[in-house]
Design a protein around this motif. Structure first.
Motif, mmCIF file in Angstrom:
data_model
loop_
_atom_site.group_PDB
_atom_site.id
_atom_site.type_symbol
_atom_site.label_atom_id
_atom_site.label_comp_id
_atom_site.label_asym_id
_atom_site.label_seq_id
_atom_site.Cartn_x
_atom_site.Cartn_y
_atom_site.Cartn_z
ATOM 1 N N PHE A 1 9.131 7.215 5.780
ATOM 2 C CA PHE A 1 9.465 6.563 7.046
ATOM 3 C C PHE A 1 10.616 7.309 7.721
ATOM 4 C CE2 PHE A 1 12.491 3.707 9.140
ATOM 5 C CZ PHE A 1 11.714 3.221 10.181
ATOM 6 N N GLU A 2 11.665 7.575 6.962
ATOM 7 C CA GLU A 2 12.831 8.276 7.507
ATOM 8 C C GLU A 2 12.472 9.725 7.879
ATOM 9 O OE1 GLU A 2 15.756 7.895 4.482
ATOM 10 O OE2 GLU A 2 15.965 5.712 4.725
ATOM 11 N N ALA A 3 11.625 10.367 7.074
ATOM 12 C CA ALA A 3 11.253 11.766 7.337
ATOM 13 C C ALA A 3 10.482 11.896 8.639
ATOM 14 C CB ALA A 3 10.423 12.307 6.179
ATOM 15 N N GLY B 1 0.824 -1.206 0.000
ATOM 16 C CA GLY B 1 0.000 0.000 0.000
ATOM 17 C C GLY B 1 0.856 1.253 0.000
ATOM 18 N N ILE B 2 0.211 2.388 -0.078
ATOM 19 C CA ILE B 2 0.914 3.669 -0.152
ATOM 20 C C ILE B 2 0.771 4.400 1.184
ATOM 21 C CG2 ILE B 2 1.045 5.895 -1.332
ATOM 22 C CD1 ILE B 2 -0.073 4.461 -3.808
ATOM 23 N N ALA B 3 1.866 4.564 1.870
ATOM 24 C CA ALA B 3 1.888 5.254 3.161
ATOM 25 C C ALA B 3 2.647 6.572 3.021
ATOM 26 C CB ALA B 3 2.539 4.375 4.224
ATOM 27 N N THR B 4 2.289 7.538 3.844
ATOM 28 C CA THR B 4 2.921 8.853 3.813
ATOM 29 C C THR B 4 3.435 9.196 5.212
ATOM 30 O OG1 THR B 4 0.900 10.045 4.378
ATOM 31 C CG2 THR B 4 1.260 9.557 2.047
ATOM 32 N N HIS B 5 3.971 10.390 5.336
ATOM 33 C CA HIS B 5 4.431 10.885 6.643
ATOM 34 C C HIS B 5 3.293 10.799 7.663
ATOM 35 C CE1 HIS B 5 5.429 13.909 9.729
ATOM 36 N NE2 HIS B 5 6.707 13.692 9.410
ATOM 37 N N ASP B 6 2.094 11.191 7.253
ATOM 38 C CA ASP B 6 0.936 11.127 8.147
ATOM 39 C C ASP B 6 0.649 9.691 8.575
ATOM 40 O OD1 ASP B 6 0.782 13.803 7.677
ATOM 41 O OD2 ASP B 6 -1.110 13.760 6.600
ATOM 42 N N HIS C 1 12.415 12.587 14.863
ATOM 43 C CA HIS C 1 11.805 12.417 16.176
ATOM 44 C C HIS C 1 12.580 11.442 17.067
ATOM 45 C CE1 HIS C 1 8.338 13.909 13.784
ATOM 46 N NE2 HIS C 1 7.980 14.470 14.916
ATOM 47 N N ASN C 2 13.594 10.789 16.491
ATOM 48 C CA ASN C 2 14.369 9.785 17.229
ATOM 49 C C ASN C 2 13.490 8.661 17.778
ATOM 50 O OD1 ASN C 2 16.933 11.095 16.939
ATOM 51 N ND2 ASN C 2 16.282 12.568 18.502
ATOM 52 N N PHE C 3 12.485 8.283 16.980
ATOM 53 C CA PHE C 3 11.587 7.207 17.390
ATOM 54 C C PHE C 3 12.155 5.860 16.948
ATOM 55 C CE2 PHE C 3 7.662 10.153 17.213
ATOM 56 C CZ PHE C 3 7.912 10.573 18.508
ATOM 57 N N LYS C 4 12.031 4.873 17.817
ATOM 58 C CA LYS C 4 12.456 3.518 17.479
ATOM 59 C C LYS C 4 11.268 2.746 16.927
ATOM 60 C CE LYS C 4 16.120 3.216 20.959
ATOM 61 N NZ LYS C 4 16.630 2.480 22.141
ATOM 62 N N VAL C 5 11.542 1.889 15.968
ATOM 63 C CA VAL C 5 10.507 1.049 15.382
ATOM 64 C C VAL C 5 10.162 -0.062 16.361
ATOM 65 C CG1 VAL C 5 9.914 -0.487 13.490
ATOM 66 C CG2 VAL C 5 11.292 1.555 13.054
ATOM 67 N N ASN D 1 8.142 -0.088 9.719
ATOM 68 C CA ASN D 1 9.270 0.004 8.787
ATOM 69 C C ASN D 1 8.938 -0.797 7.539
ATOM 70 O OD1 ASN D 1 11.694 0.383 7.558
ATOM 71 N ND2 ASN D 1 12.901 -0.819 9.002
ATOM 72 N N ILE D 2 8.254 -0.142 6.597
ATOM 73 C CA ILE D 2 7.796 -0.851 5.407
ATOM 74 C C ILE D 2 8.415 -0.258 4.155
ATOM 75 C CG2 ILE D 2 5.611 -1.565 6.428
ATOM 76 C CD1 ILE D 2 4.241 0.766 5.116
ATOM 77 N N SER D 3 8.478 -1.053 3.121
ATOM 78 C CA SER D 3 8.980 -0.609 1.824
ATOM 79 C C SER D 3 8.242 -1.393 0.744
ATOM 80 C CB SER D 3 10.493 -0.832 1.702
ATOM 81 O OG SER D 3 10.804 -2.204 1.850
#
Length: 490
Positions: free
Chosen positions: A356-358, A41-46, A363-367, A373-375
């Motif tokens: 995902f990186e943006a 699917g298509i995911a964004t920053h939101d 925010h220094n958030f861990k997965v 963490n998708i691609s």
């Protein structure tokens, strides 16, 4: 479909049939094909913001929690973002099947629009923006689907001259509650819509339903809102009011003769040394970077007052500001100053990893879960590159972008279609069906200057709905003679 002057009630007769199945499967097959190609699917920053909220269990109302809650339910059924996209596909397919079923008469074989419905459904689903949006995990997609269906239900209510029962009002109230909770401006849309439709039912002497509609809608809204309490949803530091106010003050600071005392106030909430470089008429993200959120929160009355003061004192500039910051609402073509897009794709890089990186790195958030963490599974394959390039090329070419993706164009076409339906049926009430979308357009025009098609995607969907209505009217009217006589009377 009737729209007859005798007030006859149109009904969907018979059981689910082969024709319904064909209409239902058209978006299912086409959209699932896109989902397989663009897996998962298509995911964004939101999207990543919401996915991280779900994964961490710490929720905010940065995005309406009801949409985050729906996504969470889908991930609980199957822990992959594919599940959210499949849900969206099923929602659209179901709604579209109901719309097509209602606007044709399967018993009238001599003039049945089924073949036309099939052809148009194929065209609509093959248009990239519709296929891509069906698998894009944005709150705006579900919001647009439900807004389209709300307009459809309003049309049914008008078609039945307000003669609707408890079941219909229950469904209408649920859909209105969903619209109100799926996007921030949805509540404003529904508050006005409730009042107008209740008055309509009262005028049509359906007094019980006129009272029941607001009661049920408000009840469902409160039930959905209670989820925020149950899941301890926290307020975010940036809200739409702050966004619009600070963007407006940046414009006024640059272009109006403000009093020195007022300029000093603006300097407390905005970095005035960077306003000239950061201000973009059609975008507010760059203003976020120079905004003091705490200062605005502590003294929001002062800054809102400043925006109102200079808007009233400079009405012409205020109108100029609105039109310059919201060309997507009224301008058919995407000009150079139009900062937004129809959708977010990229030829050179995996867009999922980019967003995902943006979101995570700053925010220094861990997965914490795999679905964060998708691609793209099929990144770089010929079929992926073909569909990806097709969408990008359509958006970059003025003619195809305008014909297939321009919200303003479809708004103008919808107005023309409404006038035609009015002329053919003699029903002025038909304009009420467009009310929810008109309110959405007005609110977008007045609110955040971020020019993405998704904010007005409902324009396109509701135009499709009106086209189906006109096709259905062929069964009861001689369209050419009706249009000619109607125009002659005007």
């Amino acid at each position: 479909m009737e729209f007859r002057h005798d007030g006859a009630i149109s009904k969907i007769k018979g059981r689910f049939n082969r024709r319904d199945l064909i209409i239902f499967l058209i978006p299912i097959v086409i959209f699932l094909t896109y989902l397989i190609v663009f897996n998962p699917g298509i995911a964004t920053h939101d999207t990543f913001n919401q996915l991280h909220q779900i994964a961490s269990g710490h929720f905010t109302n940065w995005h309406p929690f009801f949409h985050t809650f729906i996504s969470m339910l889908c991930l609980n059924v199957y822990p992959n973002t594919i599940s959210i996209a499949v849900f969206q596909i099923l929602v659209f397919s179901t709604m579209w099947t109901i719309i097509c079923r209602y606007t044709r008469d399967d018993e009238n074989e001599s003039n049945n629009p089924f073949k036309v419905q099939v052809i148009l459904s194929l065209i609509i689903c093959l248009i990239p923006i519709n296929a891509l949006y069906a698998i894009t995990l944005w709150k705006d997609i579900l919001f647009s689907y439900f807004l389209m269906f709300l307009c459809f239900l309003a049309m049914v209510m008008i078609d039945r001259k307000g003669n609707v029962d408890y079941k219909f009002i229950m469904l209408l109230a649920v859909i209105m509650a969903f619209v109100s909770q799926l996007r921030g401006n949805g509540m404003y849309v529904i508050l006005v819509t409730i009042i107008v439709y209740s008055i309509y039912l009262f005028i049509k002497k359906n007094h019980k339903m006129a009272v029941l509609l607001p009661i049920l809608t408000i009840t469902f809204i409160l039930l959905i809102s209670s989820l925020n309490i149950a899941y301890d949803v926290q307020d975010n530091e940036k809200d739409a009011l702050m966004t619009k106010t600070c963007h407006m003050l940046a414009d006024y600071y640059l272009h109006l003769d403000m009093e020195d005392a007022d300029r000093e106030k603006v300097a407390k909430v905005l970095d005035i040394d960077k306003i000239g470089k950061n201000y973009i008429p059609t975008g507010s993200d760059s203003i976020f970077a120079i905004t003091n959120y705490k200062e605005f929160e502590n003294n929001k009355d002062i800054y809102i007052g400043l925006a109102i003061k200079y808007s009233l004192n400079n009405p012409l500039h205020f109108l100029q500001y609105l039109f310059e910051s919201s060309p997507m609402v009224w301008d058919i073509t995407r000009d150079q100053d139009w900062a937004g897009h129809a959708f977010y794709m990229n030829r050179e890089k995996d867009r999922l990893q980019m967003d995902f990186e943006a979101y995570y790195i700053p925010h220094n958030f861990k997965v914490t879960h795999s679905y964060e963490n998708i691609s793209y599974v099929n990144w770089g394959t010929p079929v992926f590159n073909t569909l990806n390039s097709l969408s990008i090329d359509i958006e970059n070419f003025v003619v195809t972008d305008t014909l297939l993706e321009s919200p303003a164009l479809y708004m103008y076409i919808s107005i023309i279609l409404l006038i035609l339906i009015h002329i053919i049926t003699g029903s002025r009430e038909i304009y009420l069906m467009y009310l929810p979308n008109l309110l959405n357009i007005i609110i977008v025009f007045l609110s955040t200057p971020i020019q993405d098609n998704r904010y007005l995607y409902a324009n396109i969907l509701i135009c499709y709905l009106l086209i189906m209505v006109l096709i259905g009217l062929r069964q009861n009217y001689d369209l050419k003679s009706k249009i000619k006589s109607g125009i002659a009377k005007k």
